[in-house]
Design an enzyme around this catalytic site. Sequence first.
Site, mmCIF file in Angstrom:
data_model
loop_
_atom_site.group_PDB
_atom_site.id
_atom_site.type_symbol
_atom_site.label_atom_id
_atom_site.label_comp_id
_atom_site.label_asym_id
_atom_site.label_seq_id
_atom_site.Cartn_x
_atom_site.Cartn_y
_atom_site.Cartn_z
ATOM 1 N N ASP A 86 10.780 6.228 -0.858
ATOM 2 C CA ASP A 86 10.107 5.236 -0.255
ATOM 3 C C ASP A 86 10.884 4.741 0.939
ATOM 4 O O ASP A 86 11.710 4.097 1.013
ATOM 5 C CB ASP A 86 9.929 4.144 -1.222
ATOM 6 N N PHE A 108 0.826 -11.986 -8.236
ATOM 7 C CA PHE A 108 1.348 -12.833 -7.235
ATOM 8 C C PHE A 108 0.215 -13.062 -5.960
ATOM 9 O O PHE A 108 0.565 -13.996 -5.333
ATOM 10 C CB PHE A 108 2.742 -12.377 -6.736
ATOM 11 N N LYS A 130 5.997 -1.600 8.534
ATOM 12 C CA LYS A 130 7.246 -2.179 8.808
ATOM 13 C C LYS A 130 8.103 -1.666 9.881
ATOM 14 O O LYS A 130 7.769 -1.862 11.023
ATOM 15 C CB LYS A 130 8.069 -2.182 7.197
ATOM 16 N N TYR A 175 -13.794 12.281 15.018
ATOM 17 C CA TYR A 175 -13.849 12.375 13.460
ATOM 18 C C TYR A 175 -12.685 13.148 13.174
ATOM 19 O O TYR A 175 -12.015 13.009 12.142
ATOM 20 C CB TYR A 175 -15.111 12.599 12.998
ATOM 21 N N ARG A 233 9.573 -13.929 -4.968
ATOM 22 C CA ARG A 233 10.060 -12.525 -5.560
ATOM 23 C C ARG A 233 10.648 -13.002 -6.707
ATOM 24 O O ARG A 233 11.806 -12.723 -6.719
ATOM 25 C CB ARG A 233 10.690 -11.861 -4.681
ATOM 26 N N PHE A 290 9.185 -1.491 -6.997
ATOM 27 C CA PHE A 290 8.603 -2.503 -5.876
ATOM 28 C C PHE A 290 7.015 -2.540 -6.713
ATOM 29 O O PHE A 290 6.624 -1.784 -7.309
ATOM 30 C CB PHE A 290 8.514 -1.818 -4.684
ATOM 31 N N THR A 291 6.621 -3.607 -6.256
ATOM 32 C CA THR A 291 5.281 -4.117 -6.905
ATOM 33 C C THR A 291 4.380 -3.136 -7.018
ATOM 34 O O THR A 291 3.788 -2.680 -7.942
ATOM 35 C CB THR A 291 4.772 -5.363 -6.464
HETATM 36 O O1 PLI Z 1 1.705 -2.812 1.932
HETATM 37 P P1 PLI Z 1 1.803 -1.326 2.217
HETATM 38 O O2 PLI Z 1 0.672 -0.894 1.049
HETATM 39 O O3 PLI Z 1 1.610 -0.815 3.449
HETATM 40 O O4 PLI Z 1 3.034 -0.619 1.549
HETATM 41 C C1 PLI Z 1 3.545 -0.837 0.157
HETATM 42 C C2 PLI Z 1 4.891 -0.959 0.112
HETATM 43 C C3 PLI Z 1 5.662 0.118 -0.413
HETATM 44 N N1 PLI Z 1 7.016 0.140 -0.352
HETATM 45 C C4 PLI Z 1 7.932 -0.881 0.111
HETATM 46 C C5 PLI Z 1 9.334 -0.857 -0.172
HETATM 47 C C6 PLI Z 1 7.296 -1.958 0.457
HETATM 48 O O5 PLI Z 1 7.984 -3.243 0.728
HETATM 49 C C7 PLI Z 1 5.727 -2.040 0.538
HETATM 50 C C8 PLI Z 1 4.918 -3.271 0.858
HETATM 51 N N2 PLI Z 1 5.617 -4.374 1.205
HETATM 52 C C9 PLI Z 1 5.237 -5.335 1.400
HETATM 53 C C10 PLI Z 1 3.758 -5.817 1.635
HETATM 54 C C11 PLI Z 1 6.031 -6.756 1.647
HETATM 55 O O6 PLI Z 1 5.398 -7.827 1.816
HETATM 56 O O7 PLI Z 1 7.243 -6.313 1.403
#
Ligand code: PLI
Length: 465
Positions: free
Chosen positions: A222, A456, A265, A79, A389, A131-132
Amino acid sequence: MAKKKVVVEAAWAEPFKIKVVEPIKMTTKDYRLKCVEEAGYNTFLLKSEDVYIDLLTDSGTNAMSDRQWAGMMMGDEAYAGSRNFYSLWDNVKKYYGMPYFVPTHQGRAAEHMVSQILIKKGDYVPGNMYFTTTRLHQELAGATFVDVIIDEAHNPDSEHPFKGNVDLKKLDKLVKEVGADKIPYICIAGPVNMAGGQPFSMQNLKDVQTFCKEHKIKMWFDATRACENAFFIQEREKGYADKTIPQILKEMCSFFEGLWVSAKKDLMVNIGGILATRNKKVYEKARNMVVVYEGLHTYGGLAGRDMEAMAIGMEEMVEYDNIRMRVKQVEYAGKQLEKHGVPIVRPIGGHAIFLNANKFLSHLPKEQFRAQTLASEIYIESGVRAMERGVVSAGRDPKTGDHRYPKLELVRLTFPRRVYTQAHIDVMVEAIVKVYKNRKNVKGLKMTYEPEYLRFFQARFDRLK
Ligand code: PLI
């Protein structure tokens, strides 16, 4: 040596071989028609098992290496004080150059904390395009987001090599209008997802830093796909051809007070996020918040094994062959589409091909959701899943309640890392070319259901007759 000598010249040949495979289902067009109708013409609502080639996102959909899987077996699931937390922290320091760090379950959890810590109600947060999830967290914390990206980023045909750059005149205008004390930080992403995966240049960061120092505005990064940005700098910016990806990444990060990363990513894992900073006070607040929202500060909503996979993924993300193959695979896909005249965002970005739905389906009025329509038509034709998008992603203006129509109405075909082969890409190209040839017969959509936030993901549509 920076650019490792390329032994296999075949543009982007994979620096790995396949050891485990996951079968995927081939379906008929009639079957897919039924599926997409049930999903309300929203590709997010399709069942993954009904998708042949899944280009919805590169988020959490990557193939881990054998080293990463081996690392998962070394998970220390204590933990508190997991060994894996410490190996991840070491690598955060080594690759991003930030001394303090808290793990989070995803990028948006880090966005939430950064927004809550830094923003006061009535503030303004400038950024190089929205970004969303990032913008929503800024708005929920009481800020107004202001786009300060260069105009070229909103033009899908502009060949500017660094469309992710900040326009200093726009930033200066904002400072003059609202005052620097209303701007807690500038939020810079690289590459810029919604602009088509477009990078910023190091020179631009230097210029922004000079401006921000003068006005005492912090810079936050970011860094979700920062290695792609580093690769583009190495390829395109004078003075960087001989620098390595880790050197460029570290230099990029040196301009910022802190950063967040969606580890799903660049780091090639299925879950995870990072909040890292050089500001001890911000760190202490984040470390305190993380125990409320995520879990103890040494696991942040993750298992020990997830943190180990992230630590190893961080070492692999900066390997030249890996990042080169990733970006060049996307370029290959884009070039194939361009050969057939399919309108895409130029220059080809780092993680995805973006179809220009305004040109592709120019016969449809914009109120009929051109990009949403195009994403569902591609699925019906081929079982390839893409993502809207455009206006659906942009949502409604919180003040007026009107649709925010962005200049870019795009469909994103996003490439998971180390997952699909050249043959898969060729199938995707064939399908899109077929839809393009038949584009005049495509009918638009009307929205029938709309959730309050990030619509979306869950909105539903009907096909117009
Ligand atoms: O999906 P998260 O919560 O791990 O991360 C959010 C996020 C933050 N910044 C950027 C540049 C992103 O591209 C992002 C998430 N992107 C997704 C889910 C995408 O499909 O691009």
